[in-house]
Design a protein around this motif. Structure first.
Motif, PDB file in Angstrom:
ATOM      1  N   ILE A 100     -16.274  65.099 -68.727  1.00  0.00           N
ATOM      2  CA  ILE A 100     -17.332  64.178 -69.590  1.00  0.00           C
ATOM      3  C   ILE A 100     -18.359  63.984 -68.860  1.00  0.00           C
ATOM      4  O   ILE A 100     -19.444  64.013 -69.446  1.00  0.00           O
ATOM      5  N   TYR A 101     -18.486  63.818 -67.501  1.00  0.00           N
ATOM      6  CA  TYR A 101     -19.718  63.556 -66.808  1.00  0.00           C
ATOM      7  C   TYR A 101     -20.605  64.947 -66.956  1.00  0.00           C
ATOM      8  O   TYR A 101     -21.716  64.671 -67.156  1.00  0.00           O
ATOM      9  N   SER A 102     -20.067  66.042 -66.961  1.00  0.00           N
ATOM     10  CA  SER A 102     -20.899  67.211 -67.137  1.00  0.00           C
ATOM     11  C   SER A 102     -21.542  67.420 -68.580  1.00  0.00           C
ATOM     12  O   SER A 102     -22.853  67.623 -68.590  1.00  0.00           O
ATOM     13  N   ARG A 103     -21.015  66.987 -69.531  1.00  0.00           N
ATOM     14  CA  ARG A 103     -21.776  66.794 -70.951  1.00  0.00           C
ATOM     15  C   ARG A 103     -22.472  65.866 -70.918  1.00  0.00           C
ATOM     16  O   ARG A 103     -23.596  65.948 -71.743  1.00  0.00           O
ATOM     17  N   MET A 104     -22.324  64.610 -70.546  1.00  0.00           N
ATOM     18  CA  MET A 104     -23.062  63.681 -70.304  1.00  0.00           C
ATOM     19  C   MET A 104     -24.331  64.075 -69.565  1.00  0.00           C
ATOM     20  O   MET A 104     -25.573  63.729 -70.221  1.00  0.00           O
ATOM     21  N   VAL A 105     -24.349  64.739 -68.467  1.00  0.00           N
ATOM     22  CA  VAL A 105     -25.610  64.920 -67.762  1.00  0.00           C
ATOM     23  C   VAL A 105     -26.387  66.286 -68.401  1.00  0.00           C
ATOM     24  O   VAL A 105     -27.525  66.077 -68.660  1.00  0.00           O
ATOM     25  N   ARG A 106     -25.582  67.295 -69.281  1.00  0.00           N
ATOM     26  CA  ARG A 106     -26.227  67.953 -70.008  1.00  0.00           C
ATOM     27  C   ARG A 106     -26.967  67.339 -71.094  1.00  0.00           C
ATOM     28  O   ARG A 106     -28.179  67.824 -71.248  1.00  0.00           O
ATOM     29  N   LEU A 107     -26.538  66.514 -71.749  1.00  0.00           N
ATOM     30  CA  LEU A 107     -27.061  65.801 -72.901  1.00  0.00           C
ATOM     31  C   LEU A 107     -28.423  64.743 -72.401  1.00  0.00           C
ATOM     32  O   LEU A 107     -29.442  64.758 -73.025  1.00  0.00           O
ATOM     33  N   ALA A 108     -27.906  64.106 -71.342  1.00  0.00           N
ATOM     34  CA  ALA A 108     -29.156  63.376 -70.848  1.00  0.00           C
ATOM     35  C   ALA A 108     -30.349  63.988 -70.329  1.00  0.00           C
ATOM     36  O   ALA A 108     -31.517  63.772 -70.455  1.00  0.00           O
TER      37      ALA A 108
END
Length: 295
Positions: free
Chosen positions: A27-35
């Motif tokens: 989840i954190y990895s996807r959040m960083v990619r989007l942010a």
């Protein structure tokens, strides 16, 4: 001036990210990619910094790289407190940096390093001077944590409290200034290392220390400041007015601005460490703050 934005704080530390809800940091990895992509869309040249690792763990960084998180950041960051919490001696700082560089294609910043005065102010004094000797010139950014002690009336952002001996209480003694604003022994050396040595100072919502902190930072010759804007605070009444006040006060510094803390209403659980139900909401917060303060 905003010189960089930072995507979360200590994502591999349970005091800042719920590792039970996101064991593999997917989840954190996807959040960083989007942010990261959202920040780049607002300001294409603004450096994006990965949330600082604490503990320093090259394996964690390799995992995030495999999951694509490093594709949307420009810098990786580490946090270290070898005289208080880490299980390695202070003289191993160069080794810790080398280990991270060995697995990263990005520059490495140290965005939090500090020593508490819990046992003795002389320990903090030694720690400041030795840290500067070991790290200045070795990394592009170095931020000392922190200017002020954490007030006793405020809780430390941690989950362990008294469970690990003095660990919880050390959080309250990390400042160069005591809670009442009086200097400790280490403060007299700090200006010897500025402007290369920066400071990390978090400001709480409507923090009464803001103006006094700015005066001290200028007196010490600080140029590089790391602070944060809380996603959770952004939902409070008067949030925009407070954010504007804070950022106006800091406009003379080169600021690394950290975006973190999940609103209770947006998390998988009602806690600031929780992964959000919709990572797009965090990316939107990052975009809005970047548009407001860095564009």
């Amino acid at each position: 001036m905003i010189e960089a934005v930072k995507l979360w704080n200590e994502p591999n530390n349970k005091s800042h990210w719920d590792l039970e809800l996101d064991k593999d940091w997917l989840i954190y990895s996807r959040m960083v990619r989007l942010a990261g992509a959202a920040v780049r869309a607002e300001h294409p040249t603004l450096p994006r910094v990965l949330g600082g690792m604490s503990p320093i763990d090259p394996g964690f960084l390799e995992r995030l790289d495999r999951q694509g998180a490093l594709d949307e950041v420009d810098v990786v960051a580490v946090h270290g407190f070898p005289l208080d919490w880490n299980h390695w001696p202070i003289d191993e700082w160069p080794l810790r940096i080398a280990e991270v560089r060995a697995v990263s294609r990005h520059p490495v910043w140290v965005t939090e390093v500090g020593v508490s005065s819990f046992g003795a102010e002389e320990v903090q004094e030694f720690g400041l001077r030795r840290t500067a000797e070991l790290l200045l010139g070795r990394v592009e950014r170095l931020h000392w944590y922190s200017l002020y002690d954490l007030p006793r009336a405020w809780p430390a952002t941690t989950r362990h409290r008294e469970a690990e001996g003095s660990s919880y209480y050390r959080h309250f003694h990390m400042g160069l200034l005591r809670e009442d604003g009086t200097p400790k022994r280490a403060l007299r050396h700090f200006a010897d290392y500025t402007p290369q040595l920066g400071i990390c100072q978090w400001f709480h919502f409507q923090d009464p220390r803001l103006d006094e902190a700015v005066a001290w930072l200028k007196k010490l010759g600080v140029r590089h400041l790391r602070t944060g804007l809380s996603w959770a605070d952004s939902l409070r009444p008067g949030a925009e007015e407070w954010f504007d006040q804070q950022m106006r006060a800091l406009e003379d510094f080169d600021v690394t601005l950290t975006y973190c803390f999940t609103p209770e209403s947006c998390g998988m659980t009602a806690h600031h460490t929780s992964p959000p139900n919709h990572v797009e909401e965090y990316a939107d917060f990052c975009a809005r703050m970047t548009r407001r303060y860095a564009s």
